[in-house]
Design an enzyme around this catalytic site. Structure first.
Site, PDB file in Angstrom:
ATOM      1  N   CYS A  66       2.819   0.969   3.434  1.00 37.26           N
ATOM      2  CA  CYS A  66       2.712   0.987   2.002  1.00 37.26           C
ATOM      3  C   CYS A  66       1.954  -0.301   1.542  1.00 37.26           C
ATOM      4  CB  CYS A  66       3.893   1.332   1.250  1.00 37.26           C
ATOM      5  SG  CYS A  66       4.458   2.996   1.950  1.00 37.26           S
ATOM      6  N   SER A  67       2.423  -0.685   0.309  1.00 31.26           N
ATOM      7  CA  SER A  67       2.001  -1.881  -0.301  1.00 31.26           C
ATOM      8  C   SER A  67       2.297  -3.309   0.384  1.00 31.26           C
ATOM      9  CB  SER A  67       2.466  -1.859  -1.649  1.00 31.26           C
ATOM     10  OG  SER A  67       1.852  -1.004  -2.560  1.00 31.26           O
ATOM     11  N   THR A  68       3.004  -3.296   1.258  1.00 32.60           N
ATOM     12  CA  THR A  68       3.454  -4.568   1.892  1.00 32.60           C
ATOM     13  C   THR A  68       1.983  -5.032   2.534  1.00 32.60           C
ATOM     14  OG1 THR A  68       4.300  -3.551   4.071  1.00 32.60           O
ATOM     15  CG2 THR A  68       5.921  -4.002   2.270  1.00 32.60           C
TER      16      THR A  68
END
Length: 130
Positions: A66-68
């Site tokens: 995801c956004s990591t």
């Protein structure tokens, strides 16, 4: 690979052995630090070749980053001069996204704050090309 499991005072200890190295995995109960959240943590002690894991089942589950991925791609791009904070505006393609905050030309700072996926996909592409 050979796996040995044993119970220890602090939890379960698992030793993974292969031809080149041996690593220990100890399960820890760090639930008090998670304040009721269902999460995981993995700490690796390089000098002792030992992993300490809280919530092994979640820690070993494969999931999308995801956004990591923004953090790693940003660091690589900043370090290699692919993104220059003062000159980081990227042109929007015109594709309309569900998040209206993404539907315009955007700079690095705003893209990071608004989690603009198209911007960071381009960052990855620029990083690979360079």
């Amino acid at each position: 690979m050979k796996v040995n499991n044993s119970l220890t005072e602090g939890g379960t200890e698992t030793i993974f052995e292969n031809a080149s190295s041996e690593s220990k995995i100890t399960e820890a109960d760090w639930s008090e630090y998670f304040n009721g959240f269902n999460g995981a943590a993995v700490i690796y002690d390089v000098s002792n070749m030992k992993y300490t894991i809280f919530n092994n089942e979640i820690a070993l589950a494969q999931r999308s980053p995801c956004s990591t991925f923004k953090i790693i791609s940003s660091l690589i791009a900043l370090e290699n001069g692919i993104i220059k904070p003062d000159d980081s505006i990227r042109a929007w393609s015109g594709e309309v996204f569900w998040n209206e905050d993404w539907n315009h030309d955007i700079n690095f700072d705003e893209a990071f704050r608004k989690s603009c996926v198209w911007y960071f996909r381009q960052v990855i592409d620029w990083t690979i090309v360079k």
